[in-house]
Design a protein around this motif. Sequence first.
Motif, PDB file in Angstrom:
ATOM      1  N   SER A 118      57.842   6.075  48.779  1.00 26.30           N
ATOM      2  CA  SER A 118      57.411   7.446  48.454  1.00 26.30           C
ATOM      3  C   SER A 118      55.891   7.620  48.464  1.00 26.30           C
ATOM      4  CB  SER A 118      57.951   7.840  47.073  1.00 26.30           C
ATOM      5  OG  SER A 118      57.555   6.901  46.091  1.00 26.30           O
ATOM      6  N   HIS A 119      55.139   6.545  48.651  1.00 31.99           N
ATOM      7  CA  HIS A 119      53.670   6.634  48.672  1.00 31.99           C
ATOM      8  C   HIS A 119      53.144   5.924  49.910  1.00 31.99           C
ATOM      9  CE1 HIS A 119      54.774   7.239  44.452  1.00 31.99           C
ATOM     10  NE2 HIS A 119      53.623   7.870  44.287  1.00 31.99           N
ATOM     11  N   HIS A 120      52.389   6.675  50.743  1.00 34.34           N
ATOM     12  CA  HIS A 120      51.966   6.103  52.022  1.00 34.34           C
ATOM     13  C   HIS A 120      50.466   6.196  52.256  1.00 34.34           C
ATOM     14  CE1 HIS A 120      56.239   5.942  52.995  1.00 34.34           C
ATOM     15  NE2 HIS A 120      56.331   7.226  52.645  1.00 34.34           N
ATOM     16  N   ASP A 121      49.728   6.685  51.278  1.00 35.20           N
ATOM     17  CA  ASP A 121      48.285   6.843  51.494  1.00 35.20           C
ATOM     18  C   ASP A 121      47.569   5.494  51.361  1.00 35.20           C
ATOM     19  OD1 ASP A 121      47.193   6.750  48.461  1.00 35.20           O
ATOM     20  OD2 ASP A 121      49.106   7.841  48.566  1.00 35.20           O
ATOM     21  N   LYS A 122      46.274   5.508  51.662  1.00 30.60           N
ATOM     22  CA  LYS A 122      45.482   4.269  51.689  1.00 30.60           C
ATOM     23  C   LYS A 122      45.421   3.625  50.305  1.00 30.60           C
ATOM     24  CE  LYS A 122      40.912   2.479  52.865  1.00 30.60           C
ATOM     25  NZ  LYS A 122      39.526   2.825  53.262  1.00 30.60           N
ATOM     26  N   GLU A 123      45.219   4.460  49.286  1.00 27.28           N
ATOM     27  CA  GLU A 123      45.120   3.923  47.924  1.00 27.28           C
ATOM     28  C   GLU A 123      46.432   3.253  47.506  1.00 27.28           C
ATOM     29  OE1 GLU A 123      44.171   5.420  43.347  1.00 27.28           O
ATOM     30  OE2 GLU A 123      44.110   6.849  45.012  1.00 27.28           O
ATOM     31  N   ALA A 124      47.554   3.918  47.849  1.00 29.67           N
ATOM     32  CA  ALA A 124      48.866   3.352  47.513  1.00 29.67           C
ATOM     33  C   ALA A 124      49.075   2.027  48.239  1.00 29.67           C
ATOM     34  CB  ALA A 124      49.971   4.331  47.897  1.00 29.67           C
ATOM     35  N   ARG A 125      48.592   1.947  49.458  1.00 23.55           N
ATOM     36  CA  ARG A 125      48.741   0.715  50.236  1.00 23.55           C
ATOM     37  C   ARG A 125      47.962  -0.428  49.588  1.00 23.55           C
ATOM     38  NH1 ARG A 125      50.173  -0.849  55.290  1.00 23.55           N
ATOM     39  NH2 ARG A 125      48.864  -2.390  56.333  1.00 23.55           N
ATOM     40  N   GLU A 126      46.770  -0.125  49.099  1.00 19.03           N
ATOM     41  CA  GLU A 126      45.962  -1.154  48.430  1.00 19.03           C
ATOM     42  C   GLU A 126      46.651  -1.627  47.145  1.00 19.03           C
ATOM     43  OE1 GLU A 126      42.211   0.702  47.903  1.00 19.03           O
ATOM     44  OE2 GLU A 126      41.594   0.470  50.006  1.00 19.03           O
ATOM     45  N   LEU A 127      47.234  -0.663  46.408  1.00 18.29           N
ATOM     46  CA  LEU A 127      47.966  -1.026  45.197  1.00 18.29           C
ATOM     47  C   LEU A 127      49.160  -1.910  45.537  1.00 18.29           C
ATOM     48  CD1 LEU A 127      47.978   2.317  43.176  1.00 18.29           C
ATOM     49  CD2 LEU A 127      46.862   0.198  42.510  1.00 18.29           C
ATOM     50  N   GLN A 128      49.860  -1.542  46.623  1.00 21.22           N
ATOM     51  CA  GLN A 128      51.023  -2.346  47.048  1.00 21.22           C
ATOM     52  C   GLN A 128      50.614  -3.784  47.353  1.00 21.22           C
ATOM     53  OE1 GLN A 128      53.477  -0.620  50.229  1.00 21.22           O
ATOM     54  NE2 GLN A 128      52.801   1.395  49.546  1.00 21.22           N
ATOM     55  N   MET A 129      49.489  -3.937  48.041  1.00 19.55           N
ATOM     56  CA  MET A 129      49.025  -5.284  48.394  1.00 19.55           C
ATOM     57  C   MET A 129      48.714  -6.096  47.135  1.00 19.55           C
ATOM     58  SD  MET A 129      46.593  -4.504  51.692  1.00 19.55           S
ATOM     59  CE  MET A 129      46.132  -6.200  51.901  1.00 19.55           C
ATOM     60  N   GLU A 130      48.048  -5.447  46.172  1.00 23.84           N
ATOM     61  CA  GLU A 130      47.673  -6.146  44.945  1.00 23.84           C
ATOM     62  C   GLU A 130      48.907  -6.548  44.135  1.00 23.84           C
ATOM     63  OE1 GLU A 130      44.505  -5.601  41.231  1.00 23.84           O
ATOM     64  OE2 GLU A 130      44.873  -3.931  42.606  1.00 23.84           O
ATOM     65  N   VAL A 131      49.860  -5.601  44.035  1.00 25.45           N
ATOM     66  CA  VAL A 131      51.077  -5.864  43.268  1.00 25.45           C
ATOM     67  C   VAL A 131      51.943  -6.902  43.980  1.00 25.45           C
ATOM     68  CG1 VAL A 131      53.227  -4.854  42.404  1.00 25.45           C
ATOM     69  CG2 VAL A 131      51.061  -3.647  42.086  1.00 25.45           C
ATOM     70  N   THR A 132      52.063  -6.787  45.295  1.00 28.29           N
ATOM     71  CA  THR A 132      52.847  -7.763  46.068  1.00 28.29           C
ATOM     72  C   THR A 132      52.299  -9.170  45.857  1.00 28.29           C
ATOM     73  OG1 THR A 132      53.326  -6.097  47.752  1.00 28.29           O
ATOM     74  CG2 THR A 132      53.670  -8.401  48.372  1.00 28.29           C
ATOM     75  N   LYS A 133      50.976  -9.287  45.912  1.00 30.70           N
ATOM     76  CA  LYS A 133      50.333 -10.598  45.709  1.00 30.70           C
ATOM     77  C   LYS A 133      50.675 -11.146  44.316  1.00 30.70           C
ATOM     78  CE  LYS A 133      45.728 -12.751  45.964  1.00 30.70           C
ATOM     79  NZ  LYS A 133      45.454 -13.093  44.585  1.00 30.70           N
ATOM     80  N   ALA A 134      50.594 -10.276  43.308  1.00 33.68           N
ATOM     81  CA  ALA A 134      50.877 -10.719  41.933  1.00 33.68           C
ATOM     82  C   ALA A 134      52.336 -11.149  41.780  1.00 33.68           C
ATOM     83  CB  ALA A 134      50.556  -9.596  40.953  1.00 33.68           C
ATOM     84  N   ILE A 135      53.254 -10.367  42.361  1.00 37.51           N
ATOM     85  CA  ILE A 135      54.686 -10.690  42.243  1.00 37.51           C
ATOM     86  C   ILE A 135      54.991 -12.007  42.952  1.00 37.51           C
ATOM     87  CG2 ILE A 135      57.031  -9.952  42.795  1.00 37.51           C
ATOM     88  CD1 ILE A 135      56.048  -7.048  42.609  1.00 37.51           C
ATOM     89  N   VAL A 136      54.417 -12.186  44.139  1.00 38.30           N
ATOM     90  CA  VAL A 136      54.655 -13.428  44.890  1.00 38.30           C
ATOM     91  C   VAL A 136      54.120 -14.628  44.111  1.00 38.30           C
ATOM     92  CG1 VAL A 136      54.061 -14.700  46.993  1.00 38.30           C
ATOM     93  CG2 VAL A 136      54.762 -12.308  47.142  1.00 38.30           C
ATOM     94  N   GLU A 137      52.994 -14.449  43.425  1.00 39.24           N
ATOM     95  CA  GLU A 137      52.452 -15.540  42.617  1.00 39.24           C
ATOM     96  C   GLU A 137      53.389 -15.865  41.445  1.00 39.24           C
ATOM     97  OE1 GLU A 137      48.478 -14.472  41.518  1.00 39.24           O
ATOM     98  OE2 GLU A 137      47.733 -14.563  43.578  1.00 39.24           O
ATOM     99  N   CYS A 138      53.964 -14.826  40.839  1.00 42.01           N
ATOM    100  CA  CYS A 138      54.959 -15.056  39.765  1.00 42.01           C
ATOM    101  C   CYS A 138      56.152 -15.825  40.317  1.00 42.01           C
ATOM    102  CB  CYS A 138      55.450 -13.719  39.189  1.00 42.01           C
ATOM    103  SG  CYS A 138      54.185 -12.787  38.312  1.00 42.01           S
ATOM    104  N   TYR A 139      56.624 -15.389  41.485  1.00 43.53           N
ATOM    105  CA  TYR A 139      57.792 -16.008  42.131  1.00 43.53           C
ATOM    106  C   TYR A 139      57.505 -17.464  42.488  1.00 43.53           C
ATOM    107  CZ  TYR A 139      60.874 -17.007  46.126  1.00 43.53           C
ATOM    108  OH  TYR A 139      61.737 -17.578  47.011  1.00 43.53           O
ATOM    109  N   THR A 140      56.288 -17.727  42.941  1.00 47.31           N
ATOM    110  CA  THR A 140      55.922 -19.084  43.364  1.00 47.31           C
ATOM    111  C   THR A 140      56.028 -20.084  42.228  1.00 47.31           C
ATOM    112  OG1 THR A 140      54.420 -18.136  45.001  1.00 47.31           O
ATOM    113  CG2 THR A 140      54.091 -20.446  44.453  1.00 47.31           C
ATOM    114  N   GLU A 141      55.801 -19.627  41.001  1.00 45.23           N
ATOM    115  CA  GLU A 141      55.827 -20.524  39.843  1.00 45.23           C
ATOM    116  C   GLU A 141      57.242 -20.786  39.328  1.00 45.23           C
ATOM    117  OE1 GLU A 141      53.214 -22.163  38.695  1.00 45.23           O
ATOM    118  OE2 GLU A 141      52.084 -21.241  40.340  1.00 45.23           O
ATOM    119  N   LEU A 142      58.230 -20.094  39.873  1.00 50.37           N
ATOM    120  CA  LEU A 142      59.608 -20.276  39.393  1.00 50.37           C
ATOM    121  C   LEU A 142      60.175 -21.616  39.852  1.00 50.37           C
ATOM    122  CD1 LEU A 142      61.148 -16.750  40.163  1.00 50.37           C
ATOM    123  CD2 LEU A 142      60.297 -17.571  37.983  1.00 50.37           C
TER     124      LEU A 142
END
Length: 988
Positions: A399-423
């Motif tokens: 539902s969000h496709h603007d540049k700011e939303a994309r930057e947020l997605q990248m930051e959140v994706t990175k954080a989630i993947v880091e959480c997942y990596t520690e499992l």
Amino acid sequence: VPIVWAKILLPAPPAASLEWGWKDDGFFSVGAMIPDVNHTALFELVKALGVPRLFVQLLLELPPDVCRGQLENLVEYISSETSPSDVRFLLDVWWEVMKHQEGQEDATVSAFSALIHQHGAEPSLEDGLQPPKRFKGDPGNPPGATGLPMLLLEGLKQIRGSIAQPRLRCYALANLAELLCLSSGLGPGASPLPITEYLAKVSAVVSLWGSDTDSQYHPCRLAEKVREAERSVSLLPLTRLSREELFVGLDLLCSFLQAWGEELQDTLKGSEELCYESYRLLDTLTTLGKNLDFLSETGDLGEGEAQVVLELTQLTKDFLRDTSAVLKGLDTSLESSVAMAIIAQRLDRHVDVCSVFASEKTWAFSKAWVECLVKNKALFQNPELVLKLLEMLVNFSTSHHDKEARELQMEVTKAIVECYTELSLTDKNQVISGVLASWGGQGLSQNLQVVRDGFQEDLNVTFNQITKSVSDEGLTRAVASVARLTLLYPEATVKQVCHLAVVNLGAHQFLAQILCSFSALSFLESHEDPGRPRSLVVRCLEEAVWGKLSTAREEEQFLQFLAFLMQPGSATPLVSPAEVAKAFVLPYLKSDSPQIELSLQILSKVLGIPSCSEEHWIKSCHPFPLLLSLCKLLDGYTKHWHQPKEQLFPSLETKDLILNILCQLCELVGPETVPSPELWVQSLAWLHRKVAPLDWTVGLRLKKLYGDHFKNEVPATLFEICRLPEDEWTSQSLPAYGPGSGLLAWMECCCVSLALRDTMLALLTVNVDNPEEVNLFSKGFLVALIQVLPWCSHGEWKRLVPVVEQLLQRQVLHVPYTLEYVQHMPLLNLRPFACHLQLSVLFLRGFQLLCSSSCSSWLPPEAWLHVVQLYCASLTDLLASVKATARAPSHPAEDGAGTQEVSFVCIQMFCHLLHVAAMLPAGGCGEPLLVVALEVLSQYEASSSADAAPCAALRRANERHFLESITDNVGHEELRSTLLQKLSKLGA
């Protein structure tokens, strides 16, 4: 405060302790400087400093008797000349007693506790009590808490007339009601609030403190407010009140509500804003009302008790009916901020709050939300939370496709993947299962552009590193790397593994181990056909590998990779034999399929895998149509050398594989593979009917399956040479088997199986006393052998050659040995080698017939190589048998006797082989003949070199000259030159 209190409680130190007291006693130096004080000074100090929490912490560290005595002193002090500040002080102490939780004491409280217990055995200045040095109380309650509720109730009674302000009355009622609710004698027992309700309460409290300028917490920062609000919501049950004490409290609350209820209702309805004390009162009375209902339903109440409960229940309902509406207007806008503060400070229920944080869409992707997630990644290392965050991420991205939303997605994706990596690997598999269930094989890449961007490059780099470090040590690192890729794009990752397992030499098992670490990949997709889910891994194999295998090595690695996925040792199989059979076997069991040979190899592999359940997996793979397909393939071999050149058909090498598979299936398929005995009989009849038009030998191969349901059906001419029992055998009139074809049918039966071969040998009837019959049999046998030879697979030919050997040993088969390659009468003992020589001559006679003008157009050119390969394989076995016979104890070598016989046999075999080579049509058959000829010469060299007879050198020279003269006549240039070169070395 603790220094003053210690000064009051502990006696003056003796003079002797002055030398060590200042070193060991933290309170000594300051305590020594102040004069003796009493409780009034202590209580006024606590009031002035506004530290009821510290007071309660210190109070509850005291031994139980001392604790109660100190609280009695406080109640006595408050009851005398009571001021509003005294009332609030007592209520604050009461409230802190209920909020107290062990384990939150600081160093000062701990030091105070240690000091009191260290000197606790000495007489007290105040009350002469002598409690034990070490007190062990109920682990569920603070040691000093026992008996305190009744003291607090008594204190409240005594100051009742001094409580005039509405706010203090609400405070007093709330404390009293809370005390009764927390008593384990009332209500169904404590259970944690649902987390949403808990968050709402904490948020409401924080909001009230923020809007109430009179609250002591109003000036505090949000974090402090949240910390304190959580304490006020997370109350632990107090000591169980006796029944009498419980009803004293209920009765007291009843009288308070009667006295103050109407006035407080008017105040609450008239005030513009709710204060914290009134909120507490309304909230606690709501809980108390539920507990009273429980008590009236489950408690065995006396008449007076029931009256109190009934009256209090009614008063509570009346009070709430007119005032509870004010609770509905509470501000909940701070809920997200409160949740983040709880998470940041790791407060009591932060784990539950993390779950709400990860799933509450209205909070997500604000700047504060992202910052909280990034800073507190360690708290989200949980499979359920990771999945909730991923769902949140996908919803946001759609539902969000603007540049700011994309930057947020990248930051959140990175954080989630880091959480997942520690499992742990188990938890990672749980996350992958959730991803596949929600978004299928494409996983997160289906909706996240930030995942798709650069993924292929990431994939290539990761697997380049993995394939360069194939080792047990590298497995853990490789699994961790692949786990990250699998989370982002499962399908692409699996396809890459499958592709590399085939093309990277020797990497297939390592890659299979990596893939089998992810049990979640056994996921079954159902989007194409919900009724027939199919394996994700199988689909990836089909799309990435199947139909693209270009070499035999790739096919072999594919087979081994597939076998590991089905049987990975201790890991969970990723694909089942049934899934593999349905994907890679059943659709390709047609003679014109390019994948037919590989499909048959796969089928052979899967049939060797034991079933994991009582019901064999073959049942789900249509076993009878599968059997029929194999039978049709076998039938096709009867026309093998006469198929059109452009017609695809499996090679004769594959025939043995088909025969083995058919044998395995006949073992596996039984009455238990069909639902009922009637259906089993019907299925057998259907198969028998379908097989009837095929070559008659096909039906014989199904005997294990047929059992006693059908007799062996053979050409009628077979009955002419065999004593076949009619209860097991029946004749067929086949046009291709006219008069004199009985031996051909008999020989074809010998090729079917070892058991049938032995039966045929036992039932064969040849009158050895009739020379004409033996002669006719021997000639017919040679013709039948030549007729069968080109259509035999290697396995069938290996079953047939021992038949010849047995008949030679039994002297039923007459093969005269001519002297065409014998220069002089050999004065040797050739009896042990008679069978070997006869077999070699028989092969020669067979090729003479096969290469004669009458058979010149019978075989196509491509069939000759196969025939020669079978012949060469037999000669290799024959040579091994010669060596074994020479070494046998029954034939000792004396004075070179044994070595001369072996040399003679080798010379004969060599000459026969060259004779065959000279007769063969030109092209393509020289290599196998050359290999065997060199083997024969090597054996000749070994045996002749071992000949120690006096004339051995002369004999060797004559034999070499003879062999060279024979070789000179070979027309095949490469064969002739190579053999002459070998013979020249023998001379040297």
